[in-house]
Design an enzyme around this catalytic site. Structure first.
Site, PDB file in Angstrom:
ATOM      1  CB  SER A 163      53.199  66.193  18.623  1.00 39.67           C
ATOM      2  OG  SER A 163      54.371  65.523  18.200  1.00 39.67           O
ATOM      3  CE1 TYR A 175      51.888  61.958  21.852  1.00 42.40           C
ATOM      4  CE2 TYR A 175      53.025  62.315  19.775  1.00 42.40           C
ATOM      5  CZ  TYR A 175      52.688  62.744  21.045  1.00 42.40           C
ATOM      6  OH  TYR A 175      53.138  63.961  21.493  1.00 42.40           O
TER       7      TYR A 175
END
Length: 318
Positions: A163, A175
C-alpha cells in the site's frame, strides 16, 4: 549542454517504455492467489482465468469460494485458506503441489489483507496491532516460505500487494506498520531469490473502494475502540474528538477512493506476464501525485500537514 542531456533522457524513456511493453508468450501456467473472496483478489483471479492461466484461488470463506467458482471456468480451482493459521497454510501448500506437479508454481500473489483499527495509537492495544500484522505481514511470509520450492522449480514470480501507507504512515493502527513490514520482506526476498530466477514485485495501491476500505467497518471499529477507553482517556480527547475524526476520515475516503479496481489488477497482470516486471507499481492517481511524493518530503513538513488535517484533543499540550 542541455540539449544532449534532454535527448539522453528522452532516449532512456523510450527504451524503458519499449522494454516495459515486452510480454512473455501466452501461458497456461499456474498462479496461486490469496484473499479471493472479494476485491483485488477476486478480480485478478477472474481476469487471469479469462487469459488462460490455471488459477488456484484461495478464499477465507466457503461462500466466497463457491461464488468465485460459479462465475469462473473449469480451469480455476478454489481452496480455503486462513493465512494466520500455519496448519491451514501447510494444507494449502500441499494442495497447490498436487495441482502443479512437475510444472511448479509460476505465480504467487499475496493479496489477503485486513485494515484493523485505524485511529490514534494511544487508543490501541498490542492485540490490535498483532491481529493486523498476523494477516498482512506474517501471512504473506508464511505463504511465501511454504510455496518457495515450487516457485523456484518454475522460476516463477511473487507479487506482494502492499500500500502507499507502506511508504508513508498517515494514520495510527497496525495497517501502516504491517505494510511497512511487508515492504521490507519483499525487498529482502527479491534480492535473496533472484539467484534462483524468481522475481519479486511490490504493488502499492492508493486508496480504492474495497472491503478493506469499507467506511462503515472503519467507523464501527473506531467507535468500539473509543467505548473501551477509560474515562480519563476520553476526557483528554473530549467528546467532540471522535465525531470530528470520523468526519475527516469520511471526507478523505470519499474524496480520493477510486472505484476502478482494474487499475490495480492491470499492474498485477503486468507483474505476472511482462518479460521484465517492475520492482514496484503504484496504481491510483493519489499514489502517484500525493502519497509517494509526500513520502520524500521532510518528516517535519508531513507531520505539520497531517497534524493540521486531523482534529486536536481537548487537552492537547503544546
Amino acid at each position: 549542454m542541455w540539449l544532449p542531456l534532454l535527448l539522453g533522457v528522452l532516449l532512456w524513456a523510450v527504451l524503458w517504455w519499449l522494454r516495459d511493453q515486452q510480454s512473455l508468450p501466452a501461458s497456461d501456467a499456474f498462479v496461486f492467489i490469496t484473499g479471493c473472496d472479494s476485491g483485488f483478489g477476486r478480480l485478478l483471479a477472474l481476469r487471469l482465468d479469462q487469459r488462460g492461466f490455471r488459477v488456484l484461488a484461495s478464499c477465507l470463506t466457503p461462500a466466497g469460494a463457491e461464488d468465485l467458482q460459479r462465475v469462473a471456468s473449469s480451469r480455476l480451482h478454489t481452496t480455503l485458506l486462513d493465512v494466520t493459521e500455519p496448519q491451514s497454510v501447510q494444507r494449502a501448500a500441499k494442495w497447490v503441489e498436487t495441482h502443479v506437479g512437475e510444472a511448479g508454481l509460476f505465480g504467487l500473489v499475496n493479496n489477503a489483507g485486513v485494515a484493523g483499527i485505524i485511529g490514534p495509537t494511544p487508543w490501541l492495544t498490542q492485540d490490535d496491532f498483532h491481529r493486523v500484522l498476523n494477516v498482512n505481514t506474517l501471512g504473506p511470509i508464511r505463504v511465501t516460505l511454504a510455496l518457495l520450492p515450487l516457485l523456484q522449480q518454475a522460476r516463477g514470480r511473487v507479487v506482494n500487494i502492499s500500500s502507499v501507507l507502506g511508504r508513508l504512515a498517515a494514520s495510527g493502527g497496525g495497517y501502516c506498520v504491517s505494510k511497512f513490514g511487508l515492504e521490507a520482506f519483499s525487498d529482502s526476498l527479491r534480492r535473496d531469490v533472484a539467484h534462483f530466477g524468481v522475481r519479486v514485485s511490490i504493488v502499492e495501491p492508493g486508496f480504492f473502494r474495497t472491503p478493506v476500505t469499507n467506511l462503515e467497518h472503519l467507523e464501527n471499529t473506531l467507535q468500539e475502540c473509543w467505548a473501551r477507553l477509560p474515562p480519563s482517556t476520553q476526557a483528554h480527547y473530549g467528546e467532540a474528538f471522535l465525531p470530528k475524526y470520523l468526519q475527516v476520515q469520511q471526507h478523505i475516503m470519499s474524496l480520493i477512493c477510486d472505484p476502478d479496481l482494474t487499475k490495480v489488477s492491470r499492474c498485477l497482470e503486468h507483474a505476472l506476464t511482462a518479460r521484465y516486471p517492475r520492482t514496484r507499481y503504484s496504481p491510483g492517481w493519489d499514489a502517484k501525485l500525493l502519497w509517494l511524493p509526500a513520502s520524500y518530503l521532510p518528516a517535519s513538513l508531513v507531520d505539520a500537514v497531517l497534524t493540521w488535517v486531523l482534529p486536536k484533543p481537548a487537552q492537547a499540550v503544546y
